[in-house]
Design a protein around this motif. Structure first.
Motif, PDB file in Angstrom:
ATOM      1  N   ASP A  23      -5.612  -7.639  11.172  1.00 24.80           N
ATOM      2  CA  ASP A  23      -5.169  -7.052   9.898  1.00 24.80           C
ATOM      3  C   ASP A  23      -3.650  -7.167   9.828  1.00 24.80           C
ATOM      4  OD1 ASP A  23      -4.760  -5.729   7.587  1.00 24.80           O
ATOM      5  OD2 ASP A  23      -5.824  -3.894   8.147  1.00 24.80           O
ATOM      6  N   PRO A  24      -3.131  -8.282   9.302  1.00 25.24           N
ATOM      7  CA  PRO A  24      -1.668  -8.463   9.264  1.00 25.24           C
ATOM      8  C   PRO A  24      -0.966  -7.412   8.425  1.00 25.24           C
ATOM      9  CG  PRO A  24      -2.792 -10.154   7.959  1.00 25.24           C
ATOM     10  CD  PRO A  24      -3.855  -9.427   8.723  1.00 25.24           C
ATOM     11  N   LEU A  25      -1.598  -6.941   7.357  1.00 27.19           N
ATOM     12  CA  LEU A  25      -0.962  -5.912   6.540  1.00 27.19           C
ATOM     13  C   LEU A  25      -0.775  -4.623   7.326  1.00 27.19           C
ATOM     14  CD1 LEU A  25      -2.711  -6.413   3.076  1.00 27.19           C
ATOM     15  CD2 LEU A  25      -0.459  -7.181   3.805  1.00 27.19           C
ATOM     16  N   PHE A 135       6.925  -5.911   0.869  1.00 31.93           N
ATOM     17  CA  PHE A 135       5.611  -5.561   1.411  1.00 31.93           C
ATOM     18  C   PHE A 135       4.678  -5.081   0.303  1.00 31.93           C
ATOM     19  CE2 PHE A 135       2.891  -2.251   3.496  1.00 31.93           C
ATOM     20  CZ  PHE A 135       2.042  -3.145   4.130  1.00 31.93           C
ATOM     21  N   GLN A 136       5.205  -4.292  -0.626  1.00 31.72           N
ATOM     22  CA  GLN A 136       4.375  -3.847  -1.741  1.00 31.72           C
ATOM     23  C   GLN A 136       3.923  -5.033  -2.598  1.00 31.72           C
ATOM     24  OE1 GLN A 136       6.857  -0.950  -3.693  1.00 31.72           O
ATOM     25  NE2 GLN A 136       6.224   0.718  -2.358  1.00 31.72           N
ATOM     26  N   ALA A 137       4.849  -5.983  -2.816  1.00 33.00           N
ATOM     27  CA  ALA A 137       4.468  -7.187  -3.573  1.00 33.00           C
ATOM     28  C   ALA A 137       3.418  -7.982  -2.810  1.00 33.00           C
ATOM     29  CB  ALA A 137       5.701  -8.052  -3.838  1.00 33.00           C
ATOM     30  N   LEU A 138       3.568  -8.055  -1.479  1.00 37.43           N
ATOM     31  CA  LEU A 138       2.576  -8.761  -0.668  1.00 37.43           C
ATOM     32  C   LEU A 138       1.232  -8.056  -0.724  1.00 37.43           C
ATOM     33  CD1 LEU A 138       1.874 -10.978   1.346  1.00 37.43           C
ATOM     34  CD2 LEU A 138       2.731  -9.497   3.171  1.00 37.43           C
ATOM     35  N   GLN A 139       1.248  -6.725  -0.684  1.00 36.86           N
ATOM     36  CA  GLN A 139      -0.002  -5.980  -0.810  1.00 36.86           C
ATOM     37  C   GLN A 139      -0.675  -6.257  -2.144  1.00 36.86           C
ATOM     38  OE1 GLN A 139       1.434  -1.936   0.053  1.00 36.86           O
ATOM     39  NE2 GLN A 139      -0.006  -1.860   1.752  1.00 36.86           N
ATOM     40  N   ALA A 140       0.134  -6.303  -3.217  1.00 36.41           N
ATOM     41  CA  ALA A 140      -0.430  -6.593  -4.536  1.00 36.41           C
ATOM     42  C   ALA A 140      -1.033  -7.997  -4.566  1.00 36.41           C
ATOM     43  CB  ALA A 140       0.644  -6.450  -5.618  1.00 36.41           C
ATOM     44  N   ARG A 141      -0.315  -8.976  -4.003  1.00 41.35           N
ATOM     45  CA  ARG A 141      -0.851 -10.343  -3.942  1.00 41.35           C
ATOM     46  C   ARG A 141      -2.139 -10.394  -3.133  1.00 41.35           C
ATOM     47  NH1 ARG A 141       3.421 -14.063  -1.434  1.00 41.35           N
ATOM     48  NH2 ARG A 141       1.624 -15.484  -1.550  1.00 41.35           N
ATOM     49  N   GLN A 146      -7.908 -10.953  -2.863  1.00 42.08           N
ATOM     50  CA  GLN A 146      -9.226 -10.443  -2.484  1.00 42.08           C
ATOM     51  C   GLN A 146     -10.131 -10.310  -3.707  1.00 42.08           C
ATOM     52  OE1 GLN A 146      -8.375  -6.803  -0.284  1.00 42.08           O
ATOM     53  NE2 GLN A 146      -9.047  -7.804   1.606  1.00 42.08           N
ATOM     54  N   ALA A 147      -9.570  -9.795  -4.809  1.00 38.25           N
ATOM     55  CA  ALA A 147     -10.367  -9.648  -6.025  1.00 38.25           C
ATOM     56  C   ALA A 147     -10.810 -11.006  -6.549  1.00 38.25           C
ATOM     57  CB  ALA A 147      -9.560  -8.899  -7.095  1.00 38.25           C
ATOM     58  N   THR A 148      -9.897 -11.985  -6.519  1.00 39.04           N
ATOM     59  CA  THR A 148     -10.245 -13.332  -6.979  1.00 39.04           C
ATOM     60  C   THR A 148     -11.336 -13.939  -6.125  1.00 39.04           C
ATOM     61  OG1 THR A 148      -7.971 -13.643  -7.761  1.00 39.04           O
ATOM     62  CG2 THR A 148      -9.318 -15.623  -7.465  1.00 39.04           C
ATOM     63  N   LEU A 149     -11.203 -13.781  -4.798  1.00 38.55           N
ATOM     64  CA  LEU A 149     -12.226 -14.305  -3.902  1.00 38.55           C
ATOM     65  C   LEU A 149     -13.563 -13.621  -4.140  1.00 38.55           C
ATOM     66  CD1 LEU A 149     -13.030 -16.094  -1.533  1.00 38.55           C
ATOM     67  CD2 LEU A 149     -12.236 -14.293   0.012  1.00 38.55           C
ATOM     68  N   GLY A 150     -13.523 -12.296  -4.352  1.00 38.63           N
ATOM     69  CA  GLY A 150     -14.759 -11.579  -4.635  1.00 38.63           C
ATOM     70  C   GLY A 150     -15.419 -12.062  -5.917  1.00 38.63           C
TER      71      GLY A 150
END
Length: 229
Positions: A23-25, A135-141, A146-150
């Motif tokens: 879990d890199p995040l 980090f917040q921008a990375l979390q949003a990306r 994840q949503a796109t993959l789902g």
């Protein structure tokens, strides 16, 4: 982009995912938490230095006040001819002056140290704030990815389900046509057999119809006769 290049990108992404931390995040979040704790400790240290500077400043003010008092007292002693009192006051003034000089040097050193550390703390806080925003921008990306993959997985699953449903519908259509054809064939065969229930029922209906028509004619004939006097 060609199919080959797309497949290559997928393979590289999967390889990177396998080589990356679980879990890199979470790793980044833990690192940032450590940075926050280090900055808090640095703030406390800078605050301690500021408090020490304030204490030295108070001692310096006291030493200056004592020196000024001794100088005034020595002048008063000279004015009234008290040389011994003046000498004692001057000795105390010299001692206070040395203390003022020592405290001034100490205060300047600590004040310089405080200014330097406070500037470094400000720059460090700015870098941490920038890191937090990144980090917040990375979390949003990450969330969007994840949503796109789902959605893509759901779309693929829906496409597979739709294909299965269409195949089942075609099978049901073929089975329905087969049953209808078999029913039509059986019905045609039944009418061609004089002993079949359908033919017997038809003859019975015709016979009943002939009897009904006869009785209906009789009723009409009776209805047309003139009434008896």
């Amino acid at each position: 982009m060609s199919i080959k290049r797309r497949i290559g990108r997928i393979i590289r992404a999967n390889r990177t995912a396998k080589e990356a931390p679980v879990d890199p995040l979470a790793t980044i979040a833990a690192s940032q938490q450590q940075q926050y704790e280090a900055v808090d400790q640095a703030r406390r240290s800078v605050a301690d230095i500021a408090a020490d500077c304030r204490r030295i400043e108070l001692l310096l003010d006291e030493a200056k006040a004592e020196q000024a008092y001794c100088d005034r007292y020595a002048e008063e002693c000279v004015a009234r001819g008290d040389d011994d009192g003046a000498r004692e006051a001057l000795h105390r003034s010299i001692t206070a002056s040395k203390r003022v000089q020592a405290l001034s040097r100490q205060y300047e050193r600590m004040a310089d140290q405080w200014r330097q550390l406070n500037g470094e703390l400000g720059r460090l806080s700015l870098r941490i704030d920038e890191s937090r925003m990144q980090f917040q921008a990375l979390q949003a990306r990450h969330s969007v990815a994840q949503a796109t993959l789902g959605m893509q997985q759901a779309a693929s699953a829906a496409a597979g389900s739709a294909t299965g449903i269409q195949s089942a519908a075609r099978d049901a259509e073929r089975e329905t046509r087969r049953i209808e054809a078999e029913a039509a064939a059986r019905n045609e065969i039944a009418w061609s057999d004089p002993d079949s229930p359908q033919v017997q029922a038809a003859f019975e209906w015709l016979e009943a119809s002939a009897e009904v028509e006869g009785q209906l004619g009789e009723l009409k004939t009776k209805g047309n006769q003139p009434p008896r006097p």
